[in-house]
Every structure is written in structure tokens, then in C-alpha cells.
Enzyme design. Structure first.
Site, PDB file in Angstrom:
ATOM      1  N   ARG A 192      14.844 -10.272 -51.956  1.00 36.87           N
ATOM      2  CA  ARG A 192      13.466 -10.745 -52.194  1.00 36.87           C
ATOM      3  C   ARG A 192      13.469 -12.047 -52.982  1.00 36.87           C
ATOM      4  NH1 ARG A 192      10.714  -6.776 -56.786  1.00 36.87           N
ATOM      5  NH2 ARG A 192      12.659  -6.105 -57.781  1.00 36.87           N
ATOM      6  N   ALA A 242      28.512 -10.603 -46.915  1.00 32.36           N
ATOM      7  CA  ALA A 242      29.375 -11.232 -47.930  1.00 32.36           C
ATOM      8  C   ALA A 242      28.572 -12.171 -48.831  1.00 32.36           C
ATOM      9  CB  ALA A 242      30.505 -11.986 -47.240  1.00 32.36           C
ATOM     10  N   ASN A 274      17.856  -3.460 -49.391  1.00 29.61           N
ATOM     11  CA  ASN A 274      16.531  -2.959 -49.765  1.00 29.61           C
ATOM     12  C   ASN A 274      15.550  -2.966 -48.605  1.00 29.61           C
ATOM     13  OD1 ASN A 274      16.437  -2.188 -52.539  1.00 29.61           O
ATOM     14  ND2 ASN A 274      16.837  -4.327 -53.099  1.00 29.61           N
ATOM     15  N   HIS A 313      14.152   3.494 -55.977  1.00 32.56           N
ATOM     16  CA  HIS A 313      14.637   2.208 -56.502  1.00 32.56           C
ATOM     17  C   HIS A 313      13.560   1.151 -56.210  1.00 32.56           C
ATOM     18  CE1 HIS A 313      17.354  -0.953 -57.672  1.00 32.56           C
ATOM     19  NE2 HIS A 313      17.308  -1.505 -56.480  1.00 32.56           N
ATOM     20  N   ASN A 350      15.144  -6.051 -42.710  1.00 37.30           N
ATOM     21  CA  ASN A 350      16.373  -5.333 -43.075  1.00 37.30           C
ATOM     22  C   ASN A 350      16.607  -4.049 -42.280  1.00 37.30           C
ATOM     23  OD1 ASN A 350      16.961  -7.372 -44.792  1.00 37.30           O
ATOM     24  ND2 ASN A 350      16.613  -6.254 -46.687  1.00 37.30           N
ATOM     25  N   ARG A 404      10.476  -5.118 -53.175  1.00 37.97           N
ATOM     26  CA  ARG A 404      11.611  -4.766 -52.298  1.00 37.97           C
ATOM     27  C   ARG A 404      11.094  -4.233 -50.961  1.00 37.97           C
ATOM     28  NH1 ARG A 404      12.780  -2.815 -57.418  1.00 37.97           N
ATOM     29  NH2 ARG A 404      14.745  -3.412 -58.382  1.00 37.97           N
ATOM     30  N   GLY A 444      27.473  -8.561 -52.067  1.00 37.25           N
ATOM     31  CA  GLY A 444      28.697  -8.141 -51.395  1.00 37.25           C
ATOM     32  C   GLY A 444      29.930  -8.810 -51.977  1.00 37.25           C
ATOM     33  N   ARG A 462      20.684  -0.922 -66.469  1.00 37.80           N
ATOM     34  CA  ARG A 462      19.617  -1.756 -67.061  1.00 37.80           C
ATOM     35  C   ARG A 462      18.876  -0.976 -68.150  1.00 37.80           C
ATOM     36  NH1 ARG A 462      17.773  -4.185 -61.297  1.00 37.80           N
ATOM     37  NH2 ARG A 462      19.232  -5.937 -61.265  1.00 37.80           N
TER      38      ARG A 462
HETATM   39  N1  LIG Z   1      20.234  -1.360 -54.091  1.00 33.26           N
HETATM   40  C1  LIG Z   1      20.315  -2.245 -55.082  1.00 33.26           C
HETATM   41  O1  LIG Z   1      20.422  -1.876 -56.258  1.00 33.26           O
HETATM   42  C2  LIG Z   1      20.293  -3.707 -54.773  1.00 33.26           C
HETATM   43  C3  LIG Z   1      20.001  -4.140 -53.521  1.00 33.26           C
HETATM   44  N2  LIG Z   1      20.012  -5.476 -53.220  1.00 33.26           N
HETATM   45  C4  LIG Z   1      19.754  -5.831 -51.831  1.00 33.26           C
HETATM   46  O2  LIG Z   1      20.996  -6.170 -51.210  1.00 33.26           O
HETATM   47  C5  LIG Z   1      20.763  -7.058 -50.120  1.00 33.26           C
HETATM   48  C6  LIG Z   1      21.689  -8.255 -50.235  1.00 33.26           C
HETATM   49  O3  LIG Z   1      21.338  -9.058 -51.342  1.00 33.26           O
HETATM   50  P1  LIG Z   1      22.114 -10.430 -51.631  1.00 33.26           P
HETATM   51  O4  LIG Z   1      23.569 -10.222 -51.527  1.00 33.26           O
HETATM   52  O5  LIG Z   1      21.554 -10.981 -52.871  1.00 33.26           O
HETATM   53  O6  LIG Z   1      21.638 -11.325 -50.375  1.00 33.26           O
HETATM   54  P2  LIG Z   1      22.392 -12.563 -49.729  1.00 33.26           P
HETATM   55  O7  LIG Z   1      21.396 -13.282 -48.900  1.00 33.26           O
HETATM   56  O8  LIG Z   1      23.117 -13.332 -50.779  1.00 33.26           O
HETATM   57  O9  LIG Z   1      23.484 -11.881 -48.782  1.00 33.26           O
HETATM   58  C7  LIG Z   1      23.160 -11.151 -47.648  1.00 33.26           C
HETATM   59  C8  LIG Z   1      24.205 -11.449 -46.594  1.00 33.26           C
HETATM   60  O10 LIG Z   1      23.988 -10.604 -45.455  1.00 33.26           O
HETATM   61  C9  LIG Z   1      24.392 -11.332 -44.324  1.00 33.26           C
HETATM   62  N3  LIG Z   1      23.858 -10.724 -43.106  1.00 33.26           N
HETATM   63  C10 LIG Z   1      22.604 -10.749 -42.637  1.00 33.26           C
HETATM   64  N4  LIG Z   1      22.530 -10.062 -41.486  1.00 33.26           N
HETATM   65  C11 LIG Z   1      23.764  -9.566 -41.235  1.00 33.26           C
HETATM   66  C12 LIG Z   1      24.323  -8.770 -40.215  1.00 33.26           C
HETATM   67  N5  LIG Z   1      23.588  -8.324 -39.194  1.00 33.26           N
HETATM   68  N6  LIG Z   1      25.624  -8.468 -40.276  1.00 33.26           N
HETATM   69  C13 LIG Z   1      26.400  -8.911 -41.291  1.00 33.26           C
HETATM   70  N7  LIG Z   1      25.921  -9.672 -42.300  1.00 33.26           N
HETATM   71  C14 LIG Z   1      24.619  -9.995 -42.266  1.00 33.26           C
HETATM   72  C15 LIG Z   1      23.864 -12.734 -44.580  1.00 33.26           C
HETATM   73  O11 LIG Z   1      24.490 -13.703 -43.757  1.00 33.26           O
HETATM   74  C16 LIG Z   1      24.167 -12.891 -46.072  1.00 33.26           C
HETATM   75  O12 LIG Z   1      25.407 -13.526 -46.293  1.00 33.26           O
HETATM   76  C17 LIG Z   1      19.261  -7.403 -50.189  1.00 33.26           C
HETATM   77  O13 LIG Z   1      18.547  -6.619 -49.273  1.00 33.26           O
HETATM   78  C18 LIG Z   1      18.889  -7.048 -51.611  1.00 33.26           C
HETATM   79  O14 LIG Z   1      17.520  -6.761 -51.754  1.00 33.26           O
HETATM   80  C19 LIG Z   1      20.318  -6.416 -54.151  1.00 33.26           C
HETATM   81  C20 LIG Z   1      20.605  -6.032 -55.436  1.00 33.26           C
HETATM   82  C21 LIG Z   1      20.602  -4.652 -55.854  1.00 33.26           C
HETATM   83  O1  LIG Z   2      15.364  -6.650 -57.400  1.00 36.75           O
HETATM   84  C1  LIG Z   2      15.793  -6.716 -56.247  1.00 36.75           C
HETATM   85  O2  LIG Z   2      15.105  -7.004 -55.262  1.00 36.75           O
HETATM   86  C2  LIG Z   2      17.236  -6.406 -56.010  1.00 36.75           C
HETATM   87  C3  LIG Z   2      17.515  -5.082 -56.577  1.00 36.75           C
HETATM   88  O3  LIG Z   2      17.286  -4.077 -55.950  1.00 36.75           O
HETATM   89  C4  LIG Z   2      17.819  -5.042 -58.000  1.00 36.75           C
HETATM   90  O4  LIG Z   2      18.362  -6.009 -58.570  1.00 36.75           O
HETATM   91  O5  LIG Z   2      17.524  -4.002 -58.586  1.00 36.75           O
END
Ligand SMILES: NC(=O)C1=CN([C@@H]2O[C@H](COP(=O)(O)OP(=O)(O)OC[C@H]3O[C@@H](n4cnc5c(N)ncnc54)[C@H](O)[C@@H]3O)[C@@H](O)[C@H]2O)C=CC1
Ligand SMILES: O=C([O-])CC(=O)C(=O)O
Length: 311
Positions: free
Chosen positions: A82, A8, A120, A175, A95, A88, A12, A151
Site C-alpha cells: 500500500r 523479491a 496483503n 492483520h 493481489n 491493506r 522478500g 510492534r
Molecule cells: N503480512 C505482513 O505482515 C506484511 C505484508 N506485506 C505485504 O507484502 C507484499 C509485498 O510487499 P513489498 O515487498 O513491500 O512490495 P514490493 O513491491 O517491494 O515487492 C513485491 C514484489 O512482487 C513481485 N511480483 C509481483 N507479481 C508477481 C508475480 N506474479 N510473481 C512473482 N513476483 C511478483 C514484484 O515484481 C515485486 O518485486 C505487499 O502485498 C505488502 O502489503 C508487507 C509487509 C508486512
Molecule cells: O502496513 C502494510 O501495509 C504492510 C504490513 O502489513 C505491515 O507492515 O504491517
């Protein structure tokens, strides 16, 4: 329709916000391991209901998977993001364990769900989810291409000085900062090739800016982006739940398509009620095919690091 979002945090919660605001699902469950955190995010979102006018029921739980029972779609955004200067790929150590255990917990309560992987390094986490759960390939979808394409269209619209919604374009491949493939040859301004209006130098700059789009935001924000990522996940979930059959670049298992096998990588997919309905062949030219193969090599090397987690 019920959507669970595990993690969350920034992405999320932003995704839950867009899903409820746009009425994409009737129920959203946010789950996090941080005590009370998902509950707080859900309450904050629910307090928008009367001002923005939505009826989606959003709730939050601390690590209680029984509340996620019978979810139609589960989004995995749990894990660490990151920081400036990181790639990533550097997130894999932490992760991978999180994503694997989350995927296993989800299936105990929602054996028929479609899983959208966001954490990621996303292509490798998608592959891990597929291998760890053994689900059919149409039910595991990695979200990256929708965001990267948005983007790409943003940077194209800036270069063209025209509205982003008049621009079409897609990013395929991994990605990652070096594995993304913005398809400049196929991008268009309302149907006319963008090359009619932009020089090769300008197109190269758009592609380069797109590839490091996430890193640029991470540098500015101190952590990675969330509004566009959250909205991109919601866009994908909408196409699944409402059977829109949109073509969206997603990371999915390839079995010979685009010359690759045993890898999850971004390709154009028709996304509908069964998840991945079809992988579309958009007829790459030889140079694009070679770039795609290089991108696959890099992602495959990263997947090799999963051996210990999958053992
Ligand atoms: N695929 C994509 O295009 C993108 C991927 N991401 C990735 O998404 C992920 C989340 O990013 P943010 O929301 O910015 O990070 P964030 O740190 O704000 O949120 C991550 C949440 O996961 C929770 N968490 C950790 N372990 C857990 C578990 N075992 N069970 C349930 N919850 C758990 C944490 O408590 C935290 O609230 C990162 O790995 C980031 O790199 C972010 C942006 C784009
Ligand atoms: O940049 C990052 O690490 C998060 C992500 O995947 C994105 O915003 O594209």
C-alpha cells in the site's frame, strides 16, 4: 533445507537477507517476475557472505518455478504494497490474482511444501491460498501476528522505558488497522503484568499505536515497511525448519477454535516442522472474545470478495 521466496521486493529480499545471515536455511531461492530483479537481489545478498560470514546459498530466478523444486518452505511476498492513505484491504483486487497463480505454480514443483503467506490483505490471502490449493490446514500459515506482536512489544517498551526484549506480549485477530487485537491484559514486563506500571490511558495508546503501526511506517516511508516484516517471516521460517515449536500468533484456518470456523485469522499457534502443530487456547475474557468476533466479521466480509477469484 530449502526456502523459496516468491516476490523479491522489499519484504522478500529482506527476509532472504535475514534467513541467510542467520543461517536458518542452507538454500534460498528468490523468484520474481521482473526480469533480472531476483538475480540482482540474490547476488547482492551473496556478496555479504564473506563479510558477515554465512554459508547459505542464495540464488535468484525470473519466473522459473523449476528452480524452486522441492522447497521445504515457500514464502509468498509477491504483490503490491500500500501507499500512504490506503488500507491493506484495498490491495485485494490486484493481489488475489497474483497470490492464487503463485500458489498454484509453487505446488507443481513442491507438492509437500509449507506455504507462508505475507501478501496483503494477509488473512484473506491466506484463506485464498488454502482454498485454491486444497492443502491441509497445517501447511498454510499467514504471517502478521509475529510482526504485530513485535510492534506491540516495541511500543510497550517505549512506554515502560525498558528494553523490548524484557517485554512479552501478543497481538491476535486480523492483520488490519482496525481488526488487530493487542492483548494488553496479558502483556508482561518480565512476568509482571504491564498494568502494574502503565495507566489504562497509556495502555490504550500502546494498543492504538500498535494497530496502526504499519500505516505509520507507510506514511513515513511512502511504501509499507520491510525490515521488521522480513525479520518476522524469517523468525517464523526458523521455527518451522528447525522444529522450534515456538508459540507465534499466525493466521490459520479455524475450525471452531476461538468460536470461529471457515476463516483464517491470527491466533497463538505452536509452529514446528509440520507447520501449525497446535492452536493454543489462551483463555480470552468476555470483552476480548467479543473483540475477536468483531475482527472475524470484518475479515469474513473481505473474504466474500474472493468469490470471483475462486470461481
Ligand atoms: N503480512 C505482513 O505482515 C506484511 C505484508 N506485506 C505485504 O507484502 C507484499 C509485498 O510487499 P513489498 O515487498 O513491500 O512490495 P514490493 O513491491 O517491494 O515487492 C513485491 C514484489 O512482487 C513481485 N511480483 C509481483 N507479481 C508477481 C508475480 N506474479 N510473481 C512473482 N513476483 C511478483 C514484484 O515484481 C515485486 O518485486 C505487499 O502485498 C505488502 O502489503 C508487507 C509487509 C508486512
Ligand atoms: O502496513 C502494510 O501495509 C504492510 C504490513 O502489513 C505491515 O507492515 O504491517
Amino acid at each position: 533445507m530449502k526456502v523459496t521466496i516468491v516476490g523479491a521486493g522489499n519484504v522478500g529480499a529482506s527476509c532472504a537477507d535475514v534467513i541467510s545471515y542467520r543461517g536458518i536455511a542452507s538454500e534460498v531461492v528468490l523468484l520474481d517476475i521482473k526480469e533480472g530483479f531476483a538475480e540482482g537481489k540474490a547476488m547482492d545478498i551473496m556478496q555479504c557472505a564473506t563479510t558477515t560470514g554465512f554459508n547459505t546459498q542464495v540464488s535468484g530466478v525470473t519466473n522459473d518455478y523449476s528452480k524452486t523444486v522441492n522447497s521445504d518452505v515457500v514464502v509468498i511476498t509477491s504483490g503490491i504494497p500500500r501507499k500512504p492513505g490506503m488500507t491493506r484491504e484495498e490491495l485485494i483486487g490486484i493481489n488475489a490474482g497474483i497470490v492464487k497463480s503463485v500458489a498454484e505454480n509453487i505446488l507443481k514443483f513442491s507438492p509437500n511444501t509449507i506455504i507462508v503467506v505475507v501478501s496483503n490483505p494477509m488473512d484473506t490471502m491466506t484463506y485464498l491460498t488454502l482454498k485454491a490449493t486444497g492443502l491441509p490446514k497445517n501447511r498454510i500459515i499467514g504471517m502478521g501476528g509475529a510482526l504485530d506482536s513485535s510492534r506491540f512489544k516495541y511500543y510497550l517498551s517505549k512506554a515502560l522505558n525498558k528494553p523490548a526484549n524484557d517485554v512479552q506480549g501478543m497481538v491476535i485477530g486480523g492483520h488490519g488497522d482496525t481488526t488487530m487485537i493487542p492483548l494488553t491484559r496479558l502483556a508482561s514486563y518480565n512476568g509482571a503484568p504491564v498494568a502494574n506500571y502503565l495507566s489504562q490511558e497509556e495502555l490504550d495508546k500502546v494498543a492504538a499505536d500498535t494497530m496502526v503501526g504499519g500505516a505509520t511506517l507507510t506514511g513515513l516511508l511512502g511504501t509499507s515497511a520491510w525490515y521488521a516484516p522480513g525479520a518476522s517471516v524469517a523468525y517464523l521460517v526458523d521455527s518451522i525448519l528447525n522444529n522450534q515449536n515456538k508459540m507465534i500468533a499466525c493466521s490459520v484456518l479455524l475450525e471452531g477454535e476461538y468460536g470461529q470456523s471457515d476463516i483464517c485469522l491470527g491466533v497463538p499457534c505452536i509452529i514446528g516442522k509440520n507447520g501449525v502443530e497446535e492452536i493454543v487456547d489462551i483463555k480470552l475474557n468476555d470483552a476480548e472474545k467479543a473483540t475477536f468476533a468483531k475482527s472475524a466479521d470484518a475479515v469474513r466480509a473481505m473474504n466474500g470478495d474472493l468469490k470471483a477469484v475462486l470461481a
